[in-house]
Enzyme design. Structure first.
Site, short mmCIF file in Angstrom:
data_model
loop_
_atom_site.label_atom_id
_atom_site.label_comp_id
_atom_site.label_asym_id
_atom_site.label_seq_id
_atom_site.Cartn_x
_atom_site.Cartn_y
_atom_site.Cartn_z
N ARG A 43 0.85 -1.20 0.00
CA ARG A 43 0.00 0.00 0.00
C ARG A 43 0.88 1.24 0.00
NH1 ARG A 43 -3.65 2.42 4.90
NH2 ARG A 43 -4.72 4.03 3.69
N HIS A 44 0.41 2.31 -0.62
CA HIS A 44 1.14 3.57 -0.68
C HIS A 44 1.39 4.16 0.70
CE1 HIS A 44 -2.43 5.89 0.42
NE2 HIS A 44 -3.10 5.05 -0.35
N LYS B 125 1.44 7.34 3.57
CA LYS B 125 0.38 8.23 4.08
C LYS B 125 0.32 9.53 3.28
CE LYS B 125 -1.46 9.84 8.51
NZ LYS B 125 -1.20 9.92 9.97
N THR B 126 -0.90 10.03 3.05
CA THR B 126 -1.12 11.23 2.24
C THR B 126 -1.77 12.34 3.05
OG1 THR B 126 -3.35 10.61 1.55
CG2 THR B 126 -1.52 9.74 0.24
N ARG C 284 -0.29 9.12 -5.59
CA ARG C 284 0.27 8.68 -4.31
C ARG C 284 0.96 7.32 -4.42
NH1 ARG C 284 -5.34 8.47 -4.20
NH2 ARG C 284 -6.40 6.63 -3.36
N GLU D 264 -7.29 2.68 -6.60
CA GLU D 264 -8.20 2.48 -5.48
C GLU D 264 -9.65 2.46 -5.96
OE1 GLU D 264 -8.92 1.13 -2.93
OE2 GLU D 264 -8.21 2.29 -1.20
N ALA D 265 -10.55 2.04 -5.08
CA ALA D 265 -11.98 2.04 -5.39
C ALA D 265 -12.46 3.47 -5.60
CB ALA D 265 -12.75 1.40 -4.25
N SER D 266 -13.48 3.62 -6.42
CA SER D 266 -14.15 4.91 -6.55
C SER D 266 -15.25 4.97 -5.49
CB SER D 266 -14.76 5.06 -7.94
OG SER D 266 -15.62 6.19 -7.97
N LYS E 222 -15.99 9.94 8.48
CA LYS E 222 -17.09 9.67 9.40
C LYS E 222 -18.44 9.84 8.72
CE LYS E 222 -17.29 14.32 11.46
NZ LYS E 222 -17.20 15.09 12.73
#
Length: 257
Positions: free
Chosen positions: A43-44, A46-47, A95, A121-123, A133
């Site tokens: 996985r990439h 942190k952004t 990313r 990634e998913a859309s 949240k």
């Protein structure tokens, strides 16, 4: 009598030599055994949107300093283990590409990075860039769940439930369901693994994203214990034997530790 013995010895010698000459071509046949094909899926880092706790699917932001640091540690860890890559692949999102470049720099890998759109990634549709949240509340409401813990208790199924729910309630009609994400991830993996295997095998680095990687791993082996969360720069190792995939590890953070 001695002459006959001498003649028999000569005949035997000729037969033995003849047998050796016939065996020579077999000895010259090259060993076509290939290297093991091993896919290191990470996985990439942190952004900015990760830091702001906002939804990040097809929406994209650069790595933070923390994200760049963990990518460097991943490269250093892989190098320390003596792992050399035959090829490197990345999602086409910034990313993932940035993470791949940093890792390759630490590995002194110079062959270039192959971008594949199917690894993205998913859309998340209308929730892209929104607070996590808010998206979570919508998923819980649609599934009559009372808390995020109730969703997380579903393990790997939490990703299927989330994707399918977002696809259902997305007013923009661009959120992908679980099947759409899984199919493109499997297709991308097959493209990479078959090409690598046909070229003699070897190690391959693939840089992608949390949800799409999780759905991929679940599709390959749904029997493995996994809490549904992949840390940034964690590595999931998959082997390919020309026909089948075998998930060796999920979310391994030892390379960055």
């Amino acid at each position: 009598m001695k002459k006959w013995k001498t003649l028999l010895v000569l005949v035997s010698s000729v037969l033995v030599l003849g047998g050796c000459q016939k065996a020579t071509p077999k000895e010259e046949v090259k060993d076509d055994k290939t290297e093991e094909t091993v896919l290191y899926v990470t996985r990439h880092g942190k952004t900015i949107l990760n830091t702001l706790d906002r939804v990040q699917g097809w929406a994209d932001t650069p790595l933070t300093k923390e994200g760049r640091d963990v990518a460097e540690k991943l490269g250093q860890g892989l190098k320390q283990e003596g792992i050399k890559f035959k090829s490197v692949y990345s999602s086409d999102l910034g990313r993932a590409k940035e993470t791949a470049r940093i890792v390759c720099n630490e590995l002194e890998y110079k062959k270039g990075i192959n971008e594949i759109e199917g690894l993205r990634e998913a859309s998340y549709g209308m929730f892209e860039g929104d607070l996590n949240k808010n998206m979570m509340s919508a998923i819980l409401k649609e599934n009559d769940m009372k808390s995020p813990n109730e969703l997380m208790e579903q393990g790997m199924d939490m990703w299927k439930i989330s994707a399918n729910t977002l696809n259902k309630i997305d007013d923009l009609h661009i959120a992908e369901d679980a099947d759409m994400i899984t199919k493109r991830m499997l297709s991308s993996l097959e493209e990479i693994s078959k090409k690598t295997y046909s070229e003699g095998g070897g190690n391959v680095l693939i840089v992608g994203h949390g949800m799409s990687i999780s759905l991929l791993l679940d599709a390959l082996d749904d029997s493995l214990p996994f809490d549904g969360h992949l840390a940034n720069a964690s590595v999931s190792k998959i082997t390919y034997d020309g026909k089948n995939y075998h998930v060796q590890s999920i979310g391994d953070t030892s390379y960055i530790e």
